[in-house]
Design an enzyme around this catalytic site. Structure first.
Site, PDB file in Angstrom:
ATOM      1  N   ASP A  97       2.072  -2.768   2.368  1.00  0.00           N
ATOM      2  CA  ASP A  97       1.300  -2.908   1.141  1.00  0.00           C
ATOM      3  C   ASP A  97       1.458  -1.636   0.322  1.00  0.00           C
ATOM      4  OD1 ASP A  97      -0.395  -3.737  -0.815  1.00  0.00           O
ATOM      5  OD2 ASP A  97      -2.123  -4.077   0.485  1.00  0.00           O
ATOM      6  N   ILE A  98       2.473  -1.645  -0.550  1.00  0.00           N
ATOM      7  CA  ILE A  98       2.807  -0.453  -1.327  1.00  0.00           C
ATOM      8  C   ILE A  98       2.586  -0.648  -2.828  1.00  0.00           C
ATOM      9  CG2 ILE A  98       4.451   0.350   0.422  1.00  0.00           C
ATOM     10  CD1 ILE A  98       6.705  -0.691  -1.412  1.00  0.00           C
ATOM     11  N   LYS A  99       2.541  -1.892  -3.286  1.00  0.00           N
ATOM     12  CA  LYS A  99       2.264  -2.262  -4.680  1.00  0.00           C
ATOM     13  C   LYS A  99       3.061  -1.439  -5.689  1.00  0.00           C
ATOM     14  CE  LYS A  99      -2.342  -4.201  -3.907  1.00  0.00           C
ATOM     15  NZ  LYS A  99      -2.587  -3.786  -2.497  1.00  0.00           N
ATOM     16  N   ARG A 100       4.347  -1.362  -5.492  1.00  0.00           N
ATOM     17  CA  ARG A 100       5.192  -0.649  -6.449  1.00  0.00           C
ATOM     18  C   ARG A 100       5.421  -1.519  -7.683  1.00  0.00           C
ATOM     19  NH1 ARG A 100       3.649   2.858  -3.253  1.00  0.00           N
ATOM     20  NH2 ARG A 100       5.064   4.261  -2.173  1.00  0.00           N
ATOM     21  N   THR A 125       4.664  -5.386  -0.985  1.00  0.00           N
ATOM     22  CA  THR A 125       3.911  -5.876  -2.134  1.00  0.00           C
ATOM     23  C   THR A 125       4.369  -5.161  -3.398  1.00  0.00           C
ATOM     24  OG1 THR A 125       2.124  -4.285  -1.743  1.00  0.00           O
ATOM     25  CG2 THR A 125       1.890  -6.480  -0.760  1.00  0.00           C
TER      26      THR A 125
END
Length: 291
Positions: A97-100, A125
């Site tokens: 879960d890094i949401k780049r 993510t």
């Protein structure tokens, strides 16, 4: 292109249920006895390992939220790396879960950082709200069949109303425009199960939209937050699934901290986590059966 990793995730849900265990591990979550003779890094890794061992056979996948590790600096990133390595040893499916959400050369480097090397994961993510060129650099990895992404579409937080629910000129909500564009890209990278390598983060706290969202994004595998602490119920979650599949439901604190609800079970924290994962799995299965 065929997506092997989505087929693997679909199969895991069939076999083990929809639970995605969130390894959002903060130091204050760890029982005191694990710090005896261990550094903070060693305590985090040991805690995670015991949670993984206790829940691997009843969880479809594990989501590791990188922020909890970044907050601890270099030591935290070592714990992150070692946690990912252990998950790979156990043949667990990893969602980083890094949401780049950047574009061009920067996005290529993010893709390399989290689809290869020390921080390699199966899924990551992404935030697509800068546009589809923030997604395109990840596509070559997905076309090889072994990687996938979960992109923010309709999130569970209250602030989602600020942007995601704005109306466009053609009357669609912004999140529907984003989801439609993502679906179009993902239609060329699909597993035998019928789902795309480009999945969506779809919060289960908007029950009035659930049936429509599932129908609209029919071949998009969902990562579903919002269950439990944010108010989402098993009956809500069931609407975002297709006959109990097509999505995984994340739970972090409720599983990691299950031992704190039962006095005197600190040393059984992993068993308590397992019991909570099973309870959650069975509750959602029952809700699906009663639709």
């Amino acid at each position: 292109m065929k997506s092997i990793i989505v087929d693997k995730l679909y199969k895991r849900v069939e076999e083990r249920g929809v639970v995605c265990v969130g390894l959002d591990t903060a130091l204050e979550y760890i029982p005191e006895h694990l710090f005896e003779g261990r550094s903070n890094v060693e305590a985090i890794v040991e805690f995670n390992k015991q949670i993984i061992d206790a829940t691997n056979d009843v969880a479809a996948c594990f989501k590791v939220q990188i922020a909890y590790y970044e907050a601890l600096g270099i030591d935290g990133m070592i714990a992150y790396k070692e946690t990912l390595s252990y998950l790979r040893e156990k043949d667990a499916i990893i969602v980083a879960d890094i949401k780049r959400g950047d574009i061009a050369a920067t996005a290529k480097q993010y893709a390399k950082a989290h689809f290869e090397g020390d921080f390699e994961a199966d899924f990551i993510t992404l935030s697509p709200y800068m546009g589809m060129d923030s997604i395109e650099p990840y596509v070559p990895y997905m076309e090889k069949g072994t990687k996938g992404v979960f992109t923010l579409v309709r999130t569970s937080n209250k602030g989602a109303e600020d942007i995601e629910m704005l109306k466009t000129e053609d009357g669609r909500d912004v999140y529907k425009v984003v989801g439609d564009k993502l679906k179009a890209i993902g239609d060329s990278i699909v597993g035998d199960c019928g789902y795309s390598a480009i999945g969506g983060v779809i919060g289960c706290t908007h029950v009035e939209e659930g049936i429509e969202i599932r129908k609209r994004f029919d071949n998009m595998f969902f990562l579903i937050p919002g269950y439990g602490a944010q108010g989402g119920k098993a009956t809500d979650v069931a609407m975002y699934l297709n006959n109990g599949n097509g999505g995984v439901v994340n739970s972090s604190r409720a599983i990691l901290l299950a031992y704190k609800k039962q006095e005197g079970r600190e040393k059984e924290f992993a068993l308590c986590a397992r019991e909570e994962a099973i309870r959650m799995r069975d509750e959602i299965r029952e809700a699906v059966e009663n639709i």
